[in-house]
Design a protein around this motif. Structure first.
Motif, mmCIF file in Angstrom:
data_model
loop_
_atom_site.group_PDB
_atom_site.id
_atom_site.type_symbol
_atom_site.label_atom_id
_atom_site.label_comp_id
_atom_site.label_asym_id
_atom_site.label_seq_id
_atom_site.Cartn_x
_atom_site.Cartn_y
_atom_site.Cartn_z
ATOM 1 N N LEU A 23 -2.090 -10.345 3.548
ATOM 2 C CA LEU A 23 -2.057 -8.827 2.996
ATOM 3 C C LEU A 23 -3.050 -8.057 3.652
ATOM 4 N N ASN A 25 -2.936 -6.203 6.224
ATOM 5 C CA ASN A 25 -2.330 -5.300 6.910
ATOM 6 C C ASN A 25 -1.395 -4.692 5.897
ATOM 7 N N ASP A 26 -1.777 -4.158 4.322
ATOM 8 C CA ASP A 26 -1.136 -3.410 3.151
ATOM 9 C C ASP A 26 -1.765 -2.972 2.475
ATOM 10 N N GLY A 29 -1.058 -3.479 -1.111
ATOM 11 C CA GLY A 29 -0.411 -4.453 -1.418
ATOM 12 C C GLY A 29 -1.879 -5.605 -2.148
#
Length: 68
Positions: A23, A25-26, A29
């Motif tokens: 997660l 790079n999100d 999320g």
């Protein structure tokens, strides 16, 4: 010239929160994941707190005010 790699750190109420690798790079999320640990994060504001040492800190700050 020297290049320093910064590590992203997410903080809520003075606590450094875990960042799972899948997660990292999100942002949406990651916010949902952190909200599962601390539900108040859903209504909190994500504020860039700057660089501290080798860390780039993002803080979740609770909304303060009255209801109604």
């Amino acid at each position: 010239m020297q290049i320093n790699h910064l590590t992203r750190v997410y903080r809520y109420d003075g606590i450094d929160l875990p960042v799972p690798p899948h997660l990292s790079n999100d942002p949406q999320g990651l916010r949902a994941y952190h909200a599962s640990l601390y539900p108040a994060i859903l209504n909190a504001e994500a504020v860039d707190a700057g660089v501290s040492g080798a860390n780039h800190v993002t803080e979740y700050r609770r909304a303060v005010g009255t209801k109604g």
